[in-house]
Design a protein around this motif. Structure first.
Motif, PDB file in Angstrom:
ATOM      1  N   GLY A  90      -0.487 -13.935  -9.623  1.00  0.00           N
ATOM      2  CA  GLY A  90      -1.223 -13.534  -8.516  1.00  0.00           C
ATOM      3  C   GLY A  90      -0.703 -12.613  -7.355  1.00  0.00           C
ATOM      4  N   TYR A  91       0.777 -12.231  -7.652  1.00  0.00           N
ATOM      5  CA  TYR A  91       1.099 -11.174  -6.906  1.00  0.00           C
ATOM      6  C   TYR A  91       0.799  -9.894  -7.557  1.00  0.00           C
ATOM      7  CZ  TYR A  91       2.337 -14.391  -3.213  1.00  0.00           C
ATOM      8  OH  TYR A  91       2.489 -15.449  -2.346  1.00  0.00           O
ATOM      9  N   PRO A  92       0.704  -8.674  -6.823  1.00  0.00           N
ATOM     10  CA  PRO A  92       0.843  -7.443  -7.671  1.00  0.00           C
ATOM     11  C   PRO A  92       2.285  -7.223  -8.143  1.00  0.00           C
ATOM     12  CG  PRO A  92       0.085  -7.012  -5.338  1.00  0.00           C
ATOM     13  CD  PRO A  92       0.498  -8.506  -5.345  1.00  0.00           C
ATOM     14  N   GLY A  93       1.970  -6.793  -9.513  1.00  0.00           N
ATOM     15  CA  GLY A  93       3.217  -6.618 -10.517  1.00  0.00           C
ATOM     16  C   GLY A  93       3.882  -7.963 -11.070  1.00  0.00           C
ATOM     17  N   GLU A  94       2.849  -9.012 -11.313  1.00  0.00           N
ATOM     18  CA  GLU A  94       3.031 -10.365 -11.493  1.00  0.00           C
ATOM     19  C   GLU A  94       3.678 -10.307 -13.081  1.00  0.00           C
ATOM     20  OE1 GLU A  94      -0.220 -12.707 -13.613  1.00  0.00           O
ATOM     21  OE2 GLU A  94      -1.115 -11.956 -11.630  1.00  0.00           O
ATOM     22  N   ASP A 153     -12.061   3.959   5.637  1.00  0.00           N
ATOM     23  CA  ASP A 153     -12.940   3.740   4.400  1.00  0.00           C
ATOM     24  C   ASP A 153     -13.586   2.261   4.409  1.00  0.00           C
ATOM     25  OD1 ASP A 153     -10.622   2.389   3.608  1.00  0.00           O
ATOM     26  OD2 ASP A 153     -10.145   4.091   1.966  1.00  0.00           O
ATOM     27  N   GLY A 154     -13.421   1.453   4.968  1.00  0.00           N
ATOM     28  CA  GLY A 154     -13.880   0.075   4.649  1.00  0.00           C
ATOM     29  C   GLY A 154     -12.876  -0.901   4.020  1.00  0.00           C
ATOM     30  N   LEU A 155     -11.768  -0.235   3.473  1.00  0.00           N
ATOM     31  CA  LEU A 155     -10.605  -1.296   2.756  1.00  0.00           C
ATOM     32  C   LEU A 155      -9.651  -1.606   3.854  1.00  0.00           C
ATOM     33  CD1 LEU A 155      -9.912   0.481  -0.534  1.00  0.00           C
ATOM     34  CD2 LEU A 155     -10.703  -1.805  -0.373  1.00  0.00           C
ATOM     35  N   HIS A 156      -9.009  -2.813   3.654  1.00  0.00           N
ATOM     36  CA  HIS A 156      -7.918  -3.100   4.534  1.00  0.00           C
ATOM     37  C   HIS A 156      -6.816  -2.408   4.119  1.00  0.00           C
ATOM     38  CE1 HIS A 156     -10.490  -6.273   5.873  1.00  0.00           C
ATOM     39  NE2 HIS A 156      -9.491  -6.752   6.746  1.00  0.00           N
ATOM     40  N   ARG A 157      -6.142  -1.898   4.962  1.00  0.00           N
ATOM     41  CA  ARG A 157      -4.658  -1.173   4.937  1.00  0.00           C
ATOM     42  C   ARG A 157      -3.430  -1.925   5.402  1.00  0.00           C
ATOM     43  NH1 ARG A 157      -5.480   4.974   6.698  1.00  0.00           N
ATOM     44  NH2 ARG A 157      -6.754   5.685   4.972  1.00  0.00           N
ATOM     45  N   ALA A 214       6.027   9.848  12.884  1.00  0.00           N
ATOM     46  CA  ALA A 214       5.590   8.599  12.154  1.00  0.00           C
ATOM     47  C   ALA A 214       4.964   9.004  10.532  1.00  0.00           C
ATOM     48  CB  ALA A 214       4.356   7.868  12.887  1.00  0.00           C
ATOM     49  N   VAL A 215       5.407   8.121   9.816  1.00  0.00           N
ATOM     50  CA  VAL A 215       4.886   8.141   8.377  1.00  0.00           C
ATOM     51  C   VAL A 215       3.369   7.715   8.399  1.00  0.00           C
ATOM     52  CG1 VAL A 215       5.250   7.545   5.892  1.00  0.00           C
ATOM     53  CG2 VAL A 215       7.368   7.893   7.434  1.00  0.00           C
ATOM     54  N   ASP A 216       2.613   8.668   7.952  1.00  0.00           N
ATOM     55  CA  ASP A 216       1.136   8.531   7.832  1.00  0.00           C
ATOM     56  C   ASP A 216       0.868   7.492   6.392  1.00  0.00           C
ATOM     57  OD1 ASP A 216       0.351  10.053   9.792  1.00  0.00           O
ATOM     58  OD2 ASP A 216      -0.279  11.802   8.482  1.00  0.00           O
ATOM     59  N   HIS A 217      -0.202   6.674   6.445  1.00  0.00           N
ATOM     60  CA  HIS A 217      -0.308   5.773   5.484  1.00  0.00           C
ATOM     61  C   HIS A 217      -0.461   6.591   4.248  1.00  0.00           C
ATOM     62  CE1 HIS A 217      -1.703   2.124   3.841  1.00  0.00           C
ATOM     63  NE2 HIS A 217      -2.531   2.780   2.969  1.00  0.00           N
ATOM     64  N   GLY A 218       0.454   5.931   3.311  1.00  0.00           N
ATOM     65  CA  GLY A 218       0.434   6.487   1.983  1.00  0.00           C
ATOM     66  C   GLY A 218       1.260   7.999   1.716  1.00  0.00           C
ATOM     67  N   GLU A 219       1.740   8.355   2.698  1.00  0.00           N
ATOM     68  CA  GLU A 219       2.679   9.423   2.760  1.00  0.00           C
ATOM     69  C   GLU A 219       4.332   9.161   2.431  1.00  0.00           C
ATOM     70  OE1 GLU A 219       3.363  13.298   5.770  1.00  0.00           O
ATOM     71  OE2 GLU A 219       3.176  11.623   6.473  1.00  0.00           O
ATOM     72  N   ASP A 220       4.616  10.050   1.714  1.00  0.00           N
ATOM     73  CA  ASP A 220       6.087   9.796   1.419  1.00  0.00           C
ATOM     74  C   ASP A 220       6.850  10.416   2.584  1.00  0.00           C
ATOM     75  OD1 ASP A 220       8.770  10.572   0.283  1.00  0.00           O
ATOM     76  OD2 ASP A 220       8.280  10.241  -1.635  1.00  0.00           O
ATOM     77  N   PRO A 221       8.052   9.618   3.078  1.00  0.00           N
ATOM     78  CA  PRO A 221       8.754   9.911   4.159  1.00  0.00           C
ATOM     79  C   PRO A 221       9.362  11.297   3.877  1.00  0.00           C
ATOM     80  CG  PRO A 221       9.153   7.725   3.765  1.00  0.00           C
ATOM     81  CD  PRO A 221       8.272   8.277   2.394  1.00  0.00           C
ATOM     82  N   ASP A 257      -0.428   1.917  -3.521  1.00  0.00           N
ATOM     83  CA  ASP A 257      -1.282   1.652  -4.468  1.00  0.00           C
ATOM     84  C   ASP A 257      -2.720   1.429  -3.663  1.00  0.00           C
ATOM     85  OD1 ASP A 257      -3.057  -0.038  -6.030  1.00  0.00           O
ATOM     86  OD2 ASP A 257      -1.390  -1.641  -6.804  1.00  0.00           O
ATOM     87  N   ALA A 258      -3.754   2.228  -3.967  1.00  0.00           N
ATOM     88  CA  ALA A 258      -4.982   2.334  -3.318  1.00  0.00           C
ATOM     89  C   ALA A 258      -5.925   1.188  -3.277  1.00  0.00           C
ATOM     90  CB  ALA A 258      -5.633   3.353  -3.490  1.00  0.00           C
ATOM     91  N   ALA A 259      -5.699   0.019  -3.974  1.00  0.00           N
ATOM     92  CA  ALA A 259      -6.494  -0.703  -4.204  1.00  0.00           C
ATOM     93  C   ALA A 259      -5.480  -2.096  -4.803  1.00  0.00           C
ATOM     94  CB  ALA A 259      -7.823  -0.890  -4.929  1.00  0.00           C
ATOM     95  N   SER A 260      -4.691  -2.545  -4.003  1.00  0.00           N
ATOM     96  CA  SER A 260      -3.801  -3.706  -4.424  1.00  0.00           C
ATOM     97  C   SER A 260      -4.404  -4.884  -4.406  1.00  0.00           C
ATOM     98  CB  SER A 260      -2.560  -3.611  -3.982  1.00  0.00           C
ATOM     99  OG  SER A 260      -1.600  -5.104  -4.189  1.00  0.00           O
ATOM    100  N   LEU A 261      -4.417  -5.864  -5.365  1.00  0.00           N
ATOM    101  CA  LEU A 261      -4.991  -7.105  -5.200  1.00  0.00           C
ATOM    102  C   LEU A 261      -4.040  -8.270  -5.310  1.00  0.00           C
ATOM    103  CD1 LEU A 261      -7.904  -8.438  -5.034  1.00  0.00           C
ATOM    104  CD2 LEU A 261      -7.738  -8.340  -7.620  1.00  0.00           C
ATOM    105  N   GLY A 262      -3.857  -9.086  -4.483  1.00  0.00           N
ATOM    106  CA  GLY A 262      -3.102 -10.182  -4.517  1.00  0.00           C
ATOM    107  C   GLY A 262      -3.412 -11.424  -3.999  1.00  0.00           C
ATOM    108  N   PRO A 263      -2.872 -12.254  -3.302  1.00  0.00           N
ATOM    109  CA  PRO A 263      -3.416 -13.635  -3.102  1.00  0.00           C
ATOM    110  C   PRO A 263      -4.231 -13.651  -2.194  1.00  0.00           C
ATOM    111  CG  PRO A 263      -1.187 -13.610  -2.250  1.00  0.00           C
ATOM    112  CD  PRO A 263      -1.481 -12.444  -3.068  1.00  0.00           C
ATOM    113  N   GLU A 264      -4.632 -12.593  -1.328  1.00  0.00           N
ATOM    114  CA  GLU A 264      -5.385 -12.445  -0.479  1.00  0.00           C
ATOM    115  C   GLU A 264      -6.838 -12.629  -0.875  1.00  0.00           C
ATOM    116  OE1 GLU A 264      -1.795 -10.948   0.680  1.00  0.00           O
ATOM    117  OE2 GLU A 264      -3.025 -10.106  -0.826  1.00  0.00           O
ATOM    118  N   GLY A 265      -7.192 -12.157  -2.000  1.00  0.00           N
ATOM    119  CA  GLY A 265      -8.389 -11.996  -2.950  1.00  0.00           C
ATOM    120  C   GLY A 265      -9.368 -11.093  -2.610  1.00  0.00           C
ATOM    121  N   TYR A 266      -8.668 -10.002  -1.852  1.00  0.00           N
ATOM    122  CA  TYR A 266      -9.668  -8.820  -1.770  1.00  0.00           C
ATOM    123  C   TYR A 266      -8.738  -7.684  -1.932  1.00  0.00           C
ATOM    124  CZ  TYR A 266      -7.923  -9.323   3.017  1.00  0.00           C
ATOM    125  OH  TYR A 266      -6.887  -9.661   4.174  1.00  0.00           O
TER     126      TYR A 266
END
Length: 323
Positions: free
Chosen positions: A198-202, A168-172, A48-55, A247-256
């Motif tokens: 409203g989407y990342p990279g708008e 860490d408390g953030l959603h992943r 399995a590819v870990d979160h944030g890990e390059d394959p 992106d360790a803190a992407s912000l999209g339409p979810e609002g968080y």
């Protein structure tokens, strides 16, 4: 095959595997132990590819852990998906598998008592073909083999986007997607989409495509997405590569903020009969789509393109024009 209970929890994961051969033409395989869901079955080393890990890093790390050998990635062979039901664990798993060619840098084979894989061995092709192999391993090695996996009769419902609380408390969120370098037959024009507000990279130009559905092969998903997103019918030509971006803190339409990890396969696609483009998912992540002359695309400032678009253009060798 006995029916699989619909009560099994659906899960998704991304994994990377190594195809390694030695100077005698033998292939490196690992055996599943009694701690695994398929004891005694052999497969390519990987996991399995870990979160944030390059394959690319995953396949090196997992091969070292499972075999004791250090490897270097030499190329991407294919990307496939499959479903596997595991009633004893109460889950059905969809896995997007990235298969890499690797070369051996050194090390010594080790046995791993008490781990999910317990043996690593070199096998001549004629020996390997007689082993009980995981279906994806048999396919990667060009062998025909009966499936050793239990599979659901139908793909369970599962959202293409799923965020969960991280340590860490953030959603992943980790998402596998397929995108197209889609050109007309003469490669004069490229099909691009623009990311909606409203989407990342708008506002940036992006490639057509998106997240694959549960149980869906990436190439099949891409051709479907092309029709649904732009109304264009295309032909899949080749797999160009895989991009990994976090992106360790992407912000999209979810609002968080979401700790977002995207793994994206990109393919060359030809649209033989381009038609007028129509964005069908009104109100979604795409605000616009258009055929753009390739020269105009290459003249765009770098910050007008998404990172996966820029990388895919390089892999497709479309970043320069002759003549």
């Amino acid at each position: 095959m006995p029916p699989v209970t619909p009560a099994l929890e659906p899960l998704r994961r991304i994994a990377a595997y190594a195809v390694a051969t030695d100077d005698k033409g033998r292939v490196l395989l690992v055996r599943a132990s009694s701690r695994s869901g398929t004891p005694g079955v052999w497969s390519l080393p990987g996991g399995a590819v870990d979160h944030g890990e390059d394959p690319n890093h995953t396949v090196v790390r997992e091969t070292a852990a499972e075999t004791g050998l250090s490897v270097a990635v030499t190329g991407l062979r294919e990307v496939v998906a499959d479903m596997r039901s595991m009633p004893h664990r109460g889950v059905t798993i969809h896995t997007d598998r990235l298969i890499y060619s690797v070369s051996i840098r050194g090390g010594n084979l080790v046995d791993r008592v008490g781990h999910p894989t317990d043996l690593a061995r070199w096998h001549a092709p004629e020996e390997a073909e007689k082993l009980k192999l995981r279906p994806f391993t048999a396919a990667a090695l060009g062998f025909g083999a009966a499936s050793a996996d239990l599979r659901p009769e139908e793909a369970p419902d599962f959202p293409s986007f799923y965020a969960y609380p991280g340590p860490d408390g953030l959603h992943r969120a980790q998402r596998f997607a397929a995108y197209a370098i889609a050109t007309d037959a003469q490669e004069n024009s490229l099909l691009l989409t623009r990311i909606a507000p409203g989407y990342p990279g708008e506002g940036r130009w992006h490639l057509p495509g998106g997240g694959t559905d549960y149980g869906e092969q990436p190439g099949t998903a891409l051709i479907r997405e092309l029709v649904e997103e732009t109304g264009q019918e295309g032909r899949l030509i080749e797999l160009l590569g895989v991009a990994s971006h976090r992106d360790a803190a992407s912000l999209g339409p979810e609002g968080y903020p979401i700790d977002w990890h995207g793994v994206r396969a990109f393919y060359r696609v030809v649209v033989d009969k381009p038609t007028e483009v129509a964005v069908k998912d009104v109100g979604g992540s795409t605000s616009e789509a258009r055929w753009m002359p390739l020269r105009a695309v290459l003249a765009l400032p770098e910050d007008h393109l998404t990172e996966v678009t820029a990388e895919a253009l390089q892999r497709a060798r479309l970043t320069t024009l002759s003549g």
